[in-house]
Design a protein around this motif. Structure first.
Motif, PDB file in Angstrom:
ATOM      1  N   LYS A 190      -2.927   7.339  -3.443  1.00 20.60           N
ATOM      2  CA  LYS A 190      -2.117   6.333  -2.763  1.00 20.60           C
ATOM      3  C   LYS A 190      -2.940   5.630  -1.680  1.00 20.60           C
ATOM      4  O   LYS A 190      -2.872   4.411  -1.528  1.00 20.60           O
ATOM      5  CB  LYS A 190      -0.879   6.997  -2.170  1.00 20.60           C
ATOM      6  CG  LYS A 190       0.165   6.054  -1.675  1.00 20.60           C
ATOM      7  CD  LYS A 190       1.412   6.829  -1.269  1.00 20.60           C
ATOM      8  CE  LYS A 190       2.472   5.909  -0.731  1.00 20.60           C
ATOM      9  NZ  LYS A 190       3.663   6.632  -0.287  1.00 20.60           N
ATOM     10  N   LEU A 191      -3.749   6.403  -0.939  1.00 22.19           N
ATOM     11  CA  LEU A 191      -4.602   5.824   0.093  1.00 22.19           C
ATOM     12  C   LEU A 191      -5.627   4.878  -0.537  1.00 22.19           C
ATOM     13  O   LEU A 191      -5.863   3.786  -0.035  1.00 22.19           O
ATOM     14  CB  LEU A 191      -5.306   6.913   0.899  1.00 22.19           C
ATOM     15  CG  LEU A 191      -6.269   6.447   1.986  1.00 22.19           C
ATOM     16  CD1 LEU A 191      -5.551   5.590   3.014  1.00 22.19           C
ATOM     17  CD2 LEU A 191      -6.930   7.630   2.654  1.00 22.19           C
ATOM     18  N   ARG A 192      -6.223   5.286  -1.651  1.00 19.89           N
ATOM     19  CA  ARG A 192      -7.188   4.407  -2.333  1.00 19.89           C
ATOM     20  C   ARG A 192      -6.541   3.097  -2.757  1.00 19.89           C
ATOM     21  O   ARG A 192      -7.145   2.026  -2.631  1.00 19.89           O
ATOM     22  CB  ARG A 192      -7.764   5.128  -3.556  1.00 19.89           C
ATOM     23  CG  ARG A 192      -8.842   6.108  -3.211  1.00 19.89           C
ATOM     24  CD  ARG A 192      -9.609   6.572  -4.449  1.00 19.89           C
ATOM     25  NE  ARG A 192     -10.446   7.695  -4.089  1.00 19.89           N
ATOM     26  CZ  ARG A 192     -10.307   8.916  -4.570  1.00 19.89           C
ATOM     27  NH1 ARG A 192      -9.395   9.178  -5.476  1.00 19.89           N
ATOM     28  NH2 ARG A 192     -11.109   9.879  -4.175  1.00 19.89           N
ATOM     29  N   ASN A 193      -5.311   3.157  -3.270  1.00 24.53           N
ATOM     30  CA  ASN A 193      -4.609   1.942  -3.668  1.00 24.53           C
ATOM     31  C   ASN A 193      -4.343   1.031  -2.482  1.00 24.53           C
ATOM     32  O   ASN A 193      -4.473  -0.190  -2.571  1.00 24.53           O
ATOM     33  CB  ASN A 193      -3.288   2.287  -4.376  1.00 24.53           C
ATOM     34  CG  ASN A 193      -3.517   2.896  -5.743  1.00 24.53           C
ATOM     35  OD1 ASN A 193      -4.553   2.690  -6.364  1.00 24.53           O
ATOM     36  ND2 ASN A 193      -2.548   3.660  -6.217  1.00 24.53           N
ATOM     37  N   GLU A 194      -3.978   1.636  -1.339  1.00 21.23           N
ATOM     38  CA  GLU A 194      -3.762   0.848  -0.126  1.00 21.23           C
ATOM     39  C   GLU A 194      -5.066   0.198   0.329  1.00 21.23           C
ATOM     40  O   GLU A 194      -5.074  -0.943   0.779  1.00 21.23           O
ATOM     41  CB  GLU A 194      -3.182   1.722   0.997  1.00 21.23           C
ATOM     42  CG  GLU A 194      -1.748   2.108   0.782  1.00 21.23           C
ATOM     43  CD  GLU A 194      -0.813   0.913   0.723  1.00 21.23           C
ATOM     44  OE1 GLU A 194      -0.943  -0.005   1.559  1.00 21.23           O
ATOM     45  OE2 GLU A 194       0.053   0.897  -0.166  1.00 21.23           O
ATOM     46  N   MET A 195      -6.162   0.935   0.203  1.00 23.76           N
ATOM     47  CA  MET A 195      -7.464   0.395   0.597  1.00 23.76           C
ATOM     48  C   MET A 195      -7.820  -0.806  -0.275  1.00 23.76           C
ATOM     49  O   MET A 195      -8.379  -1.793   0.216  1.00 23.76           O
ATOM     50  CB  MET A 195      -8.536   1.478   0.501  1.00 23.76           C
ATOM     51  CG  MET A 195      -8.416   2.527   1.584  1.00 23.76           C
ATOM     52  SD  MET A 195      -9.373   4.029   1.303  1.00 23.76           S
ATOM     53  CE  MET A 195     -10.976   3.400   0.908  1.00 23.76           C
ATOM     54  N   LYS A 196      -7.486  -0.748  -1.559  1.00 21.42           N
ATOM     55  CA  LYS A 196      -7.765  -1.878  -2.463  1.00 21.42           C
ATOM     56  C   LYS A 196      -6.965  -3.103  -2.039  1.00 21.42           C
ATOM     57  O   LYS A 196      -7.470  -4.216  -2.067  1.00 21.42           O
ATOM     58  CB  LYS A 196      -7.433  -1.499  -3.903  1.00 21.42           C
ATOM     59  CG  LYS A 196      -8.447  -0.570  -4.523  1.00 21.42           C
ATOM     60  CD  LYS A 196      -8.047  -0.199  -5.938  1.00 21.42           C
ATOM     61  CE  LYS A 196      -8.994   0.855  -6.489  1.00 21.42           C
ATOM     62  NZ  LYS A 196      -8.541   1.384  -7.773  1.00 21.42           N
ATOM     63  N   LYS A 197      -5.713  -2.897  -1.638  1.00 23.01           N
ATOM     64  CA  LYS A 197      -4.878  -4.012  -1.191  1.00 23.01           C
ATOM     65  C   LYS A 197      -5.450  -4.657   0.061  1.00 23.01           C
ATOM     66  O   LYS A 197      -5.319  -5.845   0.277  1.00 23.01           O
ATOM     67  CB  LYS A 197      -3.460  -3.515  -0.872  1.00 23.01           C
ATOM     68  CG  LYS A 197      -2.612  -3.174  -2.052  1.00 23.01           C
ATOM     69  CD  LYS A 197      -1.234  -2.776  -1.547  1.00 23.01           C
ATOM     70  CE  LYS A 197      -0.515  -1.905  -2.527  1.00 23.01           C
ATOM     71  NZ  LYS A 197       0.725  -1.360  -1.954  1.00 23.01           N
ATOM     72  N   PHE A 198      -6.057  -3.828   0.910  1.00 24.10           N
ATOM     73  CA  PHE A 198      -6.615  -4.314   2.170  1.00 24.10           C
ATOM     74  C   PHE A 198      -7.724  -5.312   1.911  1.00 24.10           C
ATOM     75  O   PHE A 198      -7.955  -6.213   2.689  1.00 24.10           O
ATOM     76  CB  PHE A 198      -7.119  -3.127   2.996  1.00 24.10           C
ATOM     77  CG  PHE A 198      -7.307  -3.424   4.446  1.00 24.10           C
ATOM     78  CD1 PHE A 198      -8.574  -3.563   4.983  1.00 24.10           C
ATOM     79  CD2 PHE A 198      -6.219  -3.553   5.283  1.00 24.10           C
ATOM     80  CE1 PHE A 198      -8.755  -3.821   6.328  1.00 24.10           C
ATOM     81  CE2 PHE A 198      -6.384  -3.818   6.631  1.00 24.10           C
ATOM     82  CZ  PHE A 198      -7.652  -3.945   7.152  1.00 24.10           C
ATOM     83  N   GLY A 199      -8.410  -5.155   0.797  1.00 25.39           N
ATOM     84  CA  GLY A 199      -9.421  -6.115   0.389  1.00 25.39           C
ATOM     85  C   GLY A 199     -10.748  -5.967   1.091  1.00 25.39           C
ATOM     86  O   GLY A 199     -11.061  -4.912   1.642  1.00 25.39           O
ATOM     87  N   PRO A 200     -11.513  -7.033   1.094  1.00 26.41           N
ATOM     88  CA  PRO A 200     -12.885  -6.962   1.586  1.00 26.41           C
ATOM     89  C   PRO A 200     -13.010  -6.792   3.096  1.00 26.41           C
ATOM     90  O   PRO A 200     -14.093  -6.569   3.594  1.00 26.41           O
ATOM     91  CB  PRO A 200     -13.483  -8.302   1.147  1.00 26.41           C
ATOM     92  CG  PRO A 200     -12.319  -9.217   1.063  1.00 26.41           C
ATOM     93  CD  PRO A 200     -11.166  -8.365   0.616  1.00 26.41           C
ATOM     94  N   ARG A 201     -11.913  -6.899   3.820  1.00 27.09           N
ATOM     95  CA  ARG A 201     -12.025  -6.769   5.273  1.00 27.09           C
ATOM     96  C   ARG A 201     -12.555  -5.421   5.692  1.00 27.09           C
ATOM     97  O   ARG A 201     -13.170  -5.301   6.724  1.00 27.09           O
ATOM     98  CB  ARG A 201     -10.684  -7.024   5.945  1.00 27.09           C
ATOM     99  CG  ARG A 201     -10.516  -8.473   6.309  1.00 27.09           C
ATOM    100  CD  ARG A 201      -9.567  -8.617   7.440  1.00 27.09           C
ATOM    101  NE  ARG A 201      -8.235  -8.735   6.911  1.00 27.09           N
ATOM    102  CZ  ARG A 201      -7.161  -8.821   7.650  1.00 27.09           C
ATOM    103  NH1 ARG A 201      -7.240  -8.798   8.939  1.00 27.09           N
ATOM    104  NH2 ARG A 201      -5.978  -8.924   7.109  1.00 27.09           N
ATOM    105  N   LEU A 202     -12.314  -4.385   4.911  1.00 23.47           N
ATOM    106  CA  LEU A 202     -12.859  -3.082   5.266  1.00 23.47           C
ATOM    107  C   LEU A 202     -14.377  -3.124   5.178  1.00 23.47           C
ATOM    108  O   LEU A 202     -15.055  -2.339   5.826  1.00 23.47           O
ATOM    109  CB  LEU A 202     -12.290  -1.985   4.363  1.00 23.47           C
ATOM    110  CG  LEU A 202     -12.347  -0.581   4.935  1.00 23.47           C
ATOM    111  CD1 LEU A 202     -11.698  -0.504   6.301  1.00 23.47           C
ATOM    112  CD2 LEU A 202     -11.716   0.415   4.010  1.00 23.47           C
ATOM    113  N   GLY A 203     -14.903  -4.076   4.418  1.00 26.13           N
ATOM    114  CA  GLY A 203     -16.331  -4.303   4.380  1.00 26.13           C
ATOM    115  C   GLY A 203     -16.866  -4.844   5.694  1.00 26.13           C
ATOM    116  O   GLY A 203     -18.062  -4.969   5.888  1.00 26.13           O
TER     117      GLY A 203
END
Length: 176
Positions: free
Chosen positions: A76-89
């Motif tokens: 579930k956390l990984r899916n949320e991270m994908k939604k967050f998009g490139p900003r985590l980059g």
């Protein structure tokens, strides 16, 4: 500070002198995605504001949205991270051994990020300056000079510098 900067789209470099990258990055994930270690309820404070004024505070028991202990919590956390998009980059976490980092070494690392990684941070967090390489003969003066030099780095690179400092128990009740 790092989480808020990321949420506003800023590029953040977080330099840790006490924790490894593998210990810092999960804290960002937890803060960004409201992930908890356990699935226990916690107290969630809320401010009640009316006409621009604080009326009262209210506390409610809340279950975490994501728990590492619940089945599928990591997925579930990984899916949320994908939604967050490139900003985590926009986050770079780097650790250095305690008492090894100098201001010139920090500048060299920031140069490396810019030239090799093409990453120009807008916010630099150093956790924390007292753990940088300081002159042991006069720690207070050395720390002050280091902080002044870090301010110069921030000004020359046009970035916000976050430099937390830890006080002792005695500082809690001190007048100055």
């Amino acid at each position: 500070c790092g989480r808020q900067a990321l949420m506003q789209g800023a590029k953040v470099v977080h330099v840790s002198l006490e924790l490894e990258e593998e210990q810092v990055v999960p804290r960002y994930y937890q803060a960004l995605f409201a992930a908890a270690e356990t699935d226990e309820e916690y107290v969630h404070p809320e401010l009640v504001i009316s006409k621009g004024k604080l009326i009262k505070t209210k506390e409610t028991l809340t279950e975490p949205e994501i728990s590492f202990r619940e089945p599928g919590g990591v997925r579930k956390l990984r899916n949320e991270m994908k939604k967050f998009g490139p900003r985590l980059g926009n986050l770079v976490v780097k650790s250095f051994p305690t008492a090894s980092l100098t201001v010139s070494a920090l500048e060299g690392y920031l140069d490396y990020l810019e030239e090799v990684e093409e990453f120009i941070p807008q916010v630099c967090i150093i956790d924390y300056p007292k753990l940088m390489k300081l002159d042991s003969k006069d720690l207070r003066i050395s720390l002050g000079r280091t902080v002044e030099e870090l301010r110069g780095v921030a000004m020359s690179r046009n970035l916000a510098m976050v430099l937390p400092h830890q006080g002792t128990r005695a500082s809690m009740g001190a007048r100055r």
